[in-house]
Design a protein around this motif. Structure first.
Motif, PDB file in Angstrom:
ATOM      1  N   GLU A 115       0.761  -1.370   0.000  1.00 16.15           N
ATOM      2  CA  GLU A 115       0.146   0.050  -0.061  1.00 16.15           C
ATOM      3  C   GLU A 115       0.859   1.385  -0.018  1.00 16.15           C
ATOM      4  OE1 GLU A 115      -0.530  -2.676   2.390  1.00 16.15           O
ATOM      5  OE2 GLU A 115      -2.155  -3.405   1.306  1.00 16.15           O
ATOM      6  N   GLU A 116       1.898   1.307   0.757  1.00 13.65           N
ATOM      7  CA  GLU A 116       2.598   2.362   0.774  1.00 13.65           C
ATOM      8  C   GLU A 116       3.491   2.496  -0.486  1.00 13.65           C
ATOM      9  OE1 GLU A 116       4.228   2.573   5.504  1.00 13.65           O
ATOM     10  OE2 GLU A 116       4.915   1.058   4.283  1.00 13.65           O
ATOM     11  N   GLU A 118       2.314   1.532  -3.429  1.00 12.45           N
ATOM     12  CA  GLU A 118       1.567   1.902  -4.393  1.00 12.45           C
ATOM     13  C   GLU A 118       1.027   3.399  -4.272  1.00 12.45           C
ATOM     14  OE1 GLU A 118      -1.588  -0.748  -4.602  1.00 12.45           O
ATOM     15  OE2 GLU A 118      -0.433  -2.167  -5.414  1.00 12.45           O
TER      16      GLU A 118
END
Length: 196
Positions: A115-116, A118
């Motif tokens: 997530e980080e 992306e």
């Protein structure tokens, strides 16, 4: 930062070069016209950089046999392998880079969650650029439409992002910057990369 391009006024000499490269090809998609260009710009809140703007309005709106390898996309299209789960493309948001970023070689990227990672890379793919096409294997060519790199062409892939035609001796993809320089480089059959 790369400078020296006029992205506000179409240079007749550049347009003549683009006509020579594209107009006579039987695979060329007819131009969209000024009304369609205006509608696209209004929908996205941008003004396309020259000479690409005049090119799609008056010369050609795509080419099935390149550049890039799988063809020059018509205005507003994405490649078939772009993926349906991607974030919205926000052309009005400035493209976030001014120099190459090879995140695959970036040590601190390994410590980030998916997530980080992306959150850091999605704007590179989706902000301030128009997709020109793909060379396959997730290698996409983008025309930057907003931000400091407006008018420049970048290759963005899973490994990182790099500009075509930076004006430096150690450039990974040397050449004449901008859409006309990129198209001319392709028409001459030259390799995109310095070491190839």
């Amino acid at each position: 930062m790369m400078t020296g391009m006029n992205t506000e006024t179409c240079d007749p000499a550049e347009l003549a070069v683009l006509r020579e490269i594209f107009a006579s090809r039987p695979e060329a998609v007819p131009p969209v016209g000024w009304e369609a260009v205006g509608a696209f710009e209004g929908e996205h809140g941008i003004v396309l950089p020259e000479p690409y703007r005049t090119f799609v309005a008056e010369v050609c709106d795509g080419l099935r046999d390149g550049p890039p390898y799988y063809g020059l996309l018509p205005l507003a299209q994405t490649p078939s392998d772009w993926g349906s789960g991607r974030p919205d493309r926000l052309l009005v948001e400035p493209f976030p880079l001014t120099t190459a970023w090879l995140w695959e070689a970036d040590d601190d990227e390994e410590e980030l969650s998916v997530e980080e990672f992306e959150a850091r890379t999605d704007p590179v793919f989706d902000h301030g650029s128009l997709l020109l096409g793909t060379d396959g294997c997730g290698m996409y060519w983008h025309l930057i439409v907003t931000g400091p790199q407006r008018g420049h062409v970048w290759q963005i892939a899973g490994e990182g992002a790099m500009p075509f035609g930076p004006e430096s001796p150690d450039a990974l993809m040397p050449g004449t910057p901008g859409f006309t320089g990129w198209a001319t480089h392709w028409a001459q059959g030259r390799s995109w990369f310095a070491d190839a």
